[in-house]
Design a protein around this motif. Structure first.
Motif, PDB file in Angstrom:
ATOM      1  N   ARG A 123       0.767  -1.405  -0.186  1.00 15.82           N
ATOM      2  CA  ARG A 123      -0.070   0.275   0.133  1.00 15.82           C
ATOM      3  C   ARG A 123       0.726   1.730   0.392  1.00 15.82           C
ATOM      4  NH1 ARG A 123      -1.118   4.190   3.676  1.00 15.82           N
ATOM      5  NH2 ARG A 123       0.156   2.989   5.251  1.00 15.82           N
ATOM      6  N   ALA A 124       1.538   0.881   0.786  1.00 18.22           N
ATOM      7  CA  ALA A 124       2.939   2.167   0.970  1.00 18.22           C
ATOM      8  C   ALA A 124       4.598   2.504   0.489  1.00 18.22           C
ATOM      9  CB  ALA A 124       2.525   2.687   2.503  1.00 18.22           C
ATOM     10  N   ALA A 125       4.374   1.581  -0.283  1.00 16.99           N
ATOM     11  CA  ALA A 125       6.292   1.059  -0.626  1.00 16.99           C
ATOM     12  C   ALA A 125       6.609   1.731  -1.999  1.00 16.99           C
ATOM     13  CB  ALA A 125       6.197  -0.104  -0.091  1.00 16.99           C
ATOM     14  N   LEU A 126       5.436   1.439  -2.904  1.00 22.68           N
ATOM     15  CA  LEU A 126       5.734   1.403  -3.995  1.00 22.68           C
ATOM     16  C   LEU A 126       5.731   2.475  -4.615  1.00 22.68           C
ATOM     17  CD1 LEU A 126       7.184   1.049  -7.045  1.00 22.68           C
ATOM     18  CD2 LEU A 126       4.309   0.348  -7.647  1.00 22.68           C
ATOM     19  N   VAL A 127       4.784   3.391  -4.041  1.00 23.85           N
ATOM     20  CA  VAL A 127       4.692   5.027  -3.898  1.00 23.85           C
ATOM     21  C   VAL A 127       5.191   5.784  -3.097  1.00 23.85           C
ATOM     22  CG1 VAL A 127       2.162   4.358  -4.589  1.00 23.85           C
ATOM     23  CG2 VAL A 127       2.624   4.659  -2.465  1.00 23.85           C
ATOM     24  N   ALA A 128       5.707   5.332  -2.083  1.00 16.04           N
ATOM     25  CA  ALA A 128       6.325   6.077  -0.907  1.00 16.04           C
ATOM     26  C   ALA A 128       7.891   6.448  -1.736  1.00 16.04           C
ATOM     27  CB  ALA A 128       7.423   5.827   0.124  1.00 16.04           C
ATOM     28  N   LEU A 129       8.368   5.211  -2.562  1.00 13.40           N
ATOM     29  CA  LEU A 129       9.546   5.375  -2.916  1.00 13.40           C
ATOM     30  C   LEU A 129       9.669   6.569  -4.840  1.00 13.40           C
ATOM     31  CD1 LEU A 129      11.078   1.458  -2.907  1.00 13.40           C
ATOM     32  CD2 LEU A 129      11.666   3.614  -1.292  1.00 13.40           C
ATOM     33  N   PRO A 130      10.918   7.761  -4.526  1.00 11.34           N
ATOM     34  CA  PRO A 130      11.058   8.324  -6.382  1.00 11.34           C
ATOM     35  C   PRO A 130      11.041   7.551  -7.384  1.00 11.34           C
ATOM     36  CG  PRO A 130      13.438   7.925  -4.700  1.00 11.34           C
ATOM     37  CD  PRO A 130      12.553   7.347  -3.746  1.00 11.34           C
ATOM     38  N   GLN A 131      11.141   7.559  -8.326  1.00 10.08           N
ATOM     39  CA  GLN A 131      11.185   6.758  -9.217  1.00 10.08           C
ATOM     40  C   GLN A 131      12.325   6.505 -10.020  1.00 10.08           C
ATOM     41  OE1 GLN A 131      10.967   9.500 -13.077  1.00 10.08           O
ATOM     42  NE2 GLN A 131       9.760   7.648 -14.612  1.00 10.08           N
ATOM     43  N   GLU A 132      13.766   6.879  -9.423  1.00 12.99           N
ATOM     44  CA  GLU A 132      14.511   5.996  -9.758  1.00 12.99           C
ATOM     45  C   GLU A 132      14.677   5.019  -8.842  1.00 12.99           C
ATOM     46  OE1 GLU A 132      16.030   9.792  -6.402  1.00 12.99           O
ATOM     47  OE2 GLU A 132      14.517   9.551  -8.873  1.00 12.99           O
ATOM     48  N   MET A 133      14.826   5.300  -8.204  1.00 13.22           N
ATOM     49  CA  MET A 133      14.594   3.632  -6.672  1.00 13.22           C
ATOM     50  C   MET A 133      13.864   2.457  -6.879  1.00 13.22           C
ATOM     51  SD  MET A 133      15.302   5.064  -2.527  1.00 13.22           S
ATOM     52  CE  MET A 133      15.382   3.985  -2.324  1.00 13.22           C
ATOM     53  N   ARG A 134      12.514   3.006  -7.538  1.00 17.86           N
ATOM     54  CA  ARG A 134      11.672   1.875  -7.700  1.00 17.86           C
ATOM     55  C   ARG A 134      11.856   0.673  -8.868  1.00 17.86           C
ATOM     56  NH1 ARG A 134       8.067   6.931  -7.843  1.00 17.86           N
ATOM     57  NH2 ARG A 134       7.348   6.512 -10.370  1.00 17.86           N
ATOM     58  N   PRO A 135      12.673   1.019  -9.633  1.00 18.18           N
ATOM     59  CA  PRO A 135      13.486  -0.425 -10.587  1.00 18.18           C
ATOM     60  C   PRO A 135      13.850  -1.733  -9.283  1.00 18.18           C
ATOM     61  CG  PRO A 135      14.272   1.862 -11.831  1.00 18.18           C
ATOM     62  CD  PRO A 135      12.996   2.302 -10.181  1.00 18.18           C
ATOM     63  N   ARG A 136      14.878  -0.833  -8.642  1.00 20.33           N
ATOM     64  CA  ARG A 136      15.646  -1.788  -7.715  1.00 20.33           C
ATOM     65  C   ARG A 136      14.842  -2.281  -6.676  1.00 20.33           C
ATOM     66  NH1 ARG A 136      19.572   0.260  -3.028  1.00 20.33           N
ATOM     67  NH2 ARG A 136      20.667  -2.102  -2.373  1.00 20.33           N
ATOM     68  N   TYR A 137      13.829  -1.700  -6.017  1.00 17.94           N
ATOM     69  CA  TYR A 137      12.505  -1.995  -5.036  1.00 17.94           C
ATOM     70  C   TYR A 137      12.372  -3.208  -5.548  1.00 17.94           C
ATOM     71  CZ  TYR A 137       8.861  -2.342  -2.700  1.00 17.94           C
ATOM     72  OH  TYR A 137       7.530  -3.158  -2.500  1.00 17.94           O
ATOM     73  N   THR A 138      11.314  -3.024  -6.989  1.00 20.22           N
ATOM     74  CA  THR A 138      10.610  -3.835  -7.509  1.00 20.22           C
ATOM     75  C   THR A 138      11.303  -5.104  -7.789  1.00 20.22           C
ATOM     76  OG1 THR A 138      10.598  -2.637  -9.610  1.00 20.22           O
ATOM     77  CG2 THR A 138       8.647  -2.560  -8.062  1.00 20.22           C
TER      78      THR A 138
END
Length: 211
Positions: A123-138
């Motif tokens: 609910r609050a992880a992907l949308v909490a991260l700036p765009q440059e961090m999202r590929p690493r996170y996913t």
């Protein structure tokens, strides 16, 4: 976005992102995953969300990851549960019956430390991260959960009007991160009442991601 950003928010009690009830989208649609009772649900960047209490009340076990130890101490206090606390590598594990929360950097969490996961509630992880961090996170999320099914909530709005977090994550970006590994289904889409943070119109979207 540095870890200090979130740590300082918890220290200052600047937690407007913390909802006072379980997320209505979760309550209405989580059954779409068709999980059996006692399934283990992973909640990344969980804070002290009341969604955890709701998941536990539905007979699920919960694992979580959170940067702020303040948040997790408060979570267990509000659950009325005394946790066992231990260290696992660079992480601190708060654990009780049916719940394991790993405190520290989510990128230090490995499949072996996390253990088996039946589903992810983001609910609050992907949308909490700036765009440059999202590929690493996913990519990391898929790795540590072995591509478990996901219940994902995202926001869509004009980010030129208001910057996040929560950030705008459009459908095409979600498909870019997850389309090769999952079948994506948009389950619900609602206008955010009063706008996001009262600043701009926004849509809250619920996605089911099934391998």
């Amino acid at each position: 976005m540095e870890p200090d950003f979130w740590l300082k928010k918890w220290q200052k009690k600047d937690i407007g992102f913390h909802l006072g009830d379980a997320n209505p989208m979760l309550v209405a649609h989580f059954k779409e995953l068709a999980l059996p009772k006692d399934s283990r649900v992973f909640v990344p960047l969980c804070g002290k969300t009341l969604d955890i209490a709701w998941l536990l009340s539905q007979g699920f076990r919960v694992a979580g990851a959170e940067l702020s130890e303040i948040a997790i101490r408060q979570l267990f206090e509000e659950l009325g549960v005394e946790p066992a606390i231990s260290e696992i590598g660079d992480l601190i594990l708060y654990s009780a019956e049916g719940i394991d929360i790993f405190v520290g950097d989510i990128f230090d969490l490995t499949p072996g430390i996390l253990g088996p996961v039946d589903a992810i509630y983001d609910r609050a992880a992907l949308v909490a991260l700036p765009q440059e961090m999202r590929p690493r996170y996913t990519a990391h999320l898929r790795e540590i959960t072995k591509t478990a099914p996901q219940f994902l909530i995202s926001f869509d709005y004009d980010q030129s009007v208001m910057d996040g977090p929560p950030f705008c994550v459009k459908e095409e970006e979600i498909r870019r991160h997850y389309g090769e590994a999952y079948e994506l289904t948009l389950v619900d889409s609602l206008e955010v009442a009063g706008g996001l943070k009262g600043q701009c119109p926004a849509t809250e979207n619920v996605w089911l991601l099934k391998p």
